[in-house]
Design a protein around this motif. Structure first.
Motif, PDB file in Angstrom:
ATOM      1  N   THR A  26       0.575  -1.062  -5.288  1.00 41.15           N
ATOM      2  CA  THR A  26       1.375  -0.321  -6.266  1.00 41.15           C
ATOM      3  C   THR A  26       0.477   0.430  -7.237  1.00 41.15           C
ATOM      4  O   THR A  26      -0.581  -0.051  -7.617  1.00 41.15           O
ATOM      5  CB  THR A  26       2.268  -1.298  -7.069  1.00 41.15           C
ATOM      6  N   ARG A  27       0.944   1.616  -7.637  1.00 36.03           N
ATOM      7  CA  ARG A  27       0.261   2.380  -8.677  1.00 36.03           C
ATOM      8  C   ARG A  27       1.111   2.320  -9.938  1.00 36.03           C
ATOM      9  O   ARG A  27       2.342   2.408  -9.884  1.00 36.03           O
ATOM     10  CB  ARG A  27       0.105   3.844  -8.257  1.00 36.03           C
ATOM     11  N   TYR A  28       0.447   2.184 -11.081  1.00 35.74           N
ATOM     12  CA  TYR A  28       1.126   2.145 -12.370  1.00 35.74           C
ATOM     13  C   TYR A  28       0.495   3.159 -13.309  1.00 35.74           C
ATOM     14  O   TYR A  28      -0.711   3.379 -13.285  1.00 35.74           O
ATOM     15  CB  TYR A  28       1.006   0.758 -13.011  1.00 35.74           C
ATOM     16  N   CYS A  46       6.564   2.999 -19.089  1.00 38.78           N
ATOM     17  CA  CYS A  46       6.153   3.333 -17.728  1.00 38.78           C
ATOM     18  C   CYS A  46       6.329   4.837 -17.572  1.00 38.78           C
ATOM     19  O   CYS A  46       7.448   5.352 -17.675  1.00 38.78           O
ATOM     20  CB  CYS A  46       6.998   2.583 -16.704  1.00 38.78           C
ATOM     21  N   MET A  47       5.241   5.541 -17.345  1.00 38.10           N
ATOM     22  CA  MET A  47       5.290   6.997 -17.274  1.00 38.10           C
ATOM     23  C   MET A  47       5.951   7.486 -15.989  1.00 38.10           C
ATOM     24  O   MET A  47       6.368   8.629 -15.898  1.00 38.10           O
ATOM     25  CB  MET A  47       3.872   7.573 -17.392  1.00 38.10           C
ATOM     26  N   SER A  52      10.928   1.423 -20.729  1.00 38.99           N
ATOM     27  CA  SER A  52      10.041   0.965 -21.786  1.00 38.99           C
ATOM     28  C   SER A  52      10.446  -0.421 -22.264  1.00 38.99           C
ATOM     29  O   SER A  52      11.584  -0.855 -22.047  1.00 38.99           O
ATOM     30  CB  SER A  52      10.053   1.948 -22.955  1.00 38.99           C
ATOM     31  N   ALA A  53       9.512  -1.093 -22.910  1.00 36.94           N
ATOM     32  CA  ALA A  53       9.774  -2.417 -23.475  1.00 36.94           C
ATOM     33  C   ALA A  53       8.791  -2.666 -24.608  1.00 36.94           C
ATOM     34  O   ALA A  53       7.675  -2.160 -24.596  1.00 36.94           O
ATOM     35  CB  ALA A  53       9.616  -3.494 -22.405  1.00 36.94           C
ATOM     36  N   LEU A  54       9.229  -3.450 -25.566  1.00 40.48           N
ATOM     37  CA  LEU A  54       8.352  -3.949 -26.614  1.00 40.48           C
ATOM     38  C   LEU A  54       7.806  -5.270 -26.094  1.00 40.48           C
ATOM     39  O   LEU A  54       8.571  -6.144 -25.687  1.00 40.48           O
ATOM     40  CB  LEU A  54       9.139  -4.172 -27.906  1.00 40.48           C
ATOM     41  N   ALA A  69      12.789  -5.321 -17.220  1.00 41.73           N
ATOM     42  CA  ALA A  69      12.407  -4.218 -18.105  1.00 41.73           C
ATOM     43  C   ALA A  69      11.848  -3.030 -17.334  1.00 41.73           C
ATOM     44  O   ALA A  69      12.150  -1.876 -17.660  1.00 41.73           O
ATOM     45  CB  ALA A  69      11.390  -4.700 -19.137  1.00 41.73           C
ATOM     46  N   PHE A  70      11.039  -3.305 -16.311  1.00 45.19           N
ATOM     47  CA  PHE A  70      10.386  -2.216 -15.584  1.00 45.19           C
ATOM     48  C   PHE A  70      10.939  -2.027 -14.171  1.00 45.19           C
ATOM     49  O   PHE A  70      10.355  -1.313 -13.369  1.00 45.19           O
ATOM     50  CB  PHE A  70       8.865  -2.443 -15.560  1.00 45.19           C
ATOM     51  N   HIS A  71      12.068  -2.669 -13.909  1.00 46.85           N
ATOM     52  CA  HIS A  71      12.783  -2.521 -12.637  1.00 46.85           C
ATOM     53  C   HIS A  71      11.871  -2.801 -11.440  1.00 46.85           C
ATOM     54  O   HIS A  71      11.691  -1.974 -10.557  1.00 46.85           O
ATOM     55  CB  HIS A  71      13.402  -1.128 -12.546  1.00 46.85           C
TER      56      HIS A  71
END
Length: 99
Positions: A26-28, A46-47, A52-54, A69-71
């Protein structure tokens, strides 16, 4: 704007960091926004997806929270992401936002 009661309107200079990395499959691409808001938690965006998340250290330990949060569907991917966040995000003591 007569129908709205403004709760806050803050302006501040913030520190922003962009990090791109890959794991085995995976690329992030993330943006980290460090601000005095949000009780000292950095805002992580996440661009690729715009999600997004705190995050604070306890949030990072919660793999299910990261998945939601980031699916992220794969537990292993969320665990890898937690390892990255654990190394890269500063640990900040809890701050009271409204003093």
């Amino acid at each position: 704007m007569e129908h709205f009661e403004k709760l806050y309107d803050e302006h501040e200079k913030v520190h922003v960091r962009f990090v791109g990395f890959t794991t085995y499959d995976t690329r992030y691409d993330f943006g980290f926004i460090y601000t005095n808001m949000f009780f000292g938690k950095p805002l992580v965006v996440c661009m690729q997806t715009g999600r997004s998340a705190l995050l604070d250290p306890k949030d990072i330990e919660n793999i299910e929270y990261l998945q939601k949060a980031f699916h992220i569907t794969e537990v292993r991917q969320a665990e890898e992401l937690a390892l990255f966040f654990n190394e890269e995000l500063p640990t900040v003591p809890f701050q009271t936002q409204y003093e």
